[in-house]
Scaffold this active site. Structure first.
Site, PDB file in Angstrom:
ATOM      1  N   CYS A  94       0.643  -1.218  -0.128  1.00 11.17           N
ATOM      2  CA  CYS A  94      -0.052   0.074   0.122  1.00 11.17           C
ATOM      3  C   CYS A  94       0.946   1.386  -0.005  1.00 11.17           C
ATOM      4  CB  CYS A  94      -0.804  -0.153   1.142  1.00 11.17           C
ATOM      5  SG  CYS A  94      -0.130  -0.608   2.726  1.00 11.17           S
ATOM      6  N   HIS A 119      -2.626   6.624   4.758  1.00 11.51           N
ATOM      7  CA  HIS A 119      -1.186   6.370   4.892  1.00 11.51           C
ATOM      8  C   HIS A 119      -0.437   7.908   4.429  1.00 11.51           C
ATOM      9  CE1 HIS A 119      -1.302   2.280   6.102  1.00 11.51           C
ATOM     10  NE2 HIS A 119      -0.680   1.939   5.131  1.00 11.51           N
TER      11      HIS A 119
END
Length: 328
Positions: free
Chosen positions: A126, A235
């Site tokens: 990711c 994130h």
């Protein structure tokens, strides 16, 4: 097409199923699988109930494409079985990413590499996906020589149990088993995944190795520090980049604005910059805080944010499936 999802009860698996619907992916049948304890559970997809079945039963259905999000061990065991029957596996685990015989794909960058012989396709980590979405066009323009990455990663990157830990700690409920070795509520843990012998975490190693593979350049020097933060749904990355050729900092926002899937939010005077709260539930990668690094020649600093469950995982996998649908 007949589509399978392995690991449908996990956080990424649920988003995969949701995106197949929201993106109007054309499919005739959907088969969903999870661990044995979840067999029999029902989920709605396009207003119809779909029952969780065993992975062996999905195999018997001979799906055209199977989206895997059930961990490396499951992928290593079962992806080759689906390959044998002609299914295409798009795997979200780390099982195949660094396998030289498997392609590591971010569609906007290197989907053109795919062909009919590719039966197991790796979905990158990711934090890697959002990073290379921004780095690659700058590498093409100025040639990157070194990257220093610091990540601030959501608990959702670890999974539901980590989210439970955060929520329980916030509510002063300490009776639930912890996923992290320390409290995550009101804390930052510089520890994502297990440590290697050199004291880098596996997450940091993934960032360094996967970025080179996707950008097809082993000469780029990369170092990383990954931290877990008490954030839900995104994130963040602070990235320092050094180029071979002198970059035009004023031109970089224009370059990135022309990249499909990248949104530039960069007006510090008006407090405009990427944040997880803005990225949550969105498919794009957001970039801002673009500025010259005055401490070193040909260097800049940037800030990158994306929803790790969307573009960082499920969306990227669905985009690969959409590309395959068009070339087959």
């Amino acid at each position: 097409m007949k589509i399978g999802i392995v690991g449908v009860t996990g956080m990424v698996g649920r988003v995969m199923m949701d995106l197949l619907d929201k993106r109007n992916f054309p499919l005739k049948k959907l088969y969903i699988s999870a661990s044995k304890k979840s067999i029999g559970k029902e989920f709605f997809f396009r207003k119809k109930k779909h029952r969780v079945i065993g992975i062996e039963d999905v195999l018997l259905k001979k799906p055209n494409i199977v989206l895997f999000s059930a961990g490396s061990n499951i992928s290593k065991k079962w992806a080759p079985e689906f390959e044998k029957i002609g299914s295409i596996v798009i795997d979200n685990s780390s099982a195949w990413r660094m396998d030289p015989s498997k392609k590591l794909i971010v569609p906007e960058i290197n989907a053109y590499l795919l062909n009919k012989n590719d039966k197991i396709i790796a979905n990158p980590n990711c934090s890697t996906i959002q990073l290379v979405m921004v780095l690659y066009p700058l590498h093409i323009k100025y040639t990157i020589t070194r990257i220093v990455i610091s990540t601030y990663q959501s608990v959702t990157g670890t999974g539901k149990k980590a989210l439970d830990q955060l929520n329980n700690e916030e509510n002063n409920n300490n009776n639930v088993k912890k996923v992290y070795p320390h409290p995550i509520y009101q804390n930052v843990i510089p520890h994502c995944d297990s440590f290697s012998e050199e004291n880098y975490t596996l997450e940091e190693i993934k960032l360094m190795k996967e970025t080179k593979k996707i950008m097809n350049d082993d000469k780029v020097n990369i170092t990383a520090t990954a931290a877990r933060v008490p954030v839900i749904g995104g994130h963040s990355e602070s990235v320092n980049i050094t180029f071979k050729n002198k970059p035009d900092v004023d031109l970089i926002p224009k370059i990135l604005s022309n990249i499909k899937g990248v949104i530039v939010l960069d007006n510090p005077k008006k407090n405009v910059y990427p944040m997880p709260i803005l990225a949550k539930g969105k498919d794009e990668v957001f970039v801002g805080r673009i500025r010259k690094d005055n401490s070193f020649h040909n260097s800049i600093n940037i800030w990158i944010v994306a929803d790790n469950l969307r573009k960082g995982a499920a969306t990227n996998a669905i985009q690969i499936a959409e590309y395959l649908k068009n070339i087959y």
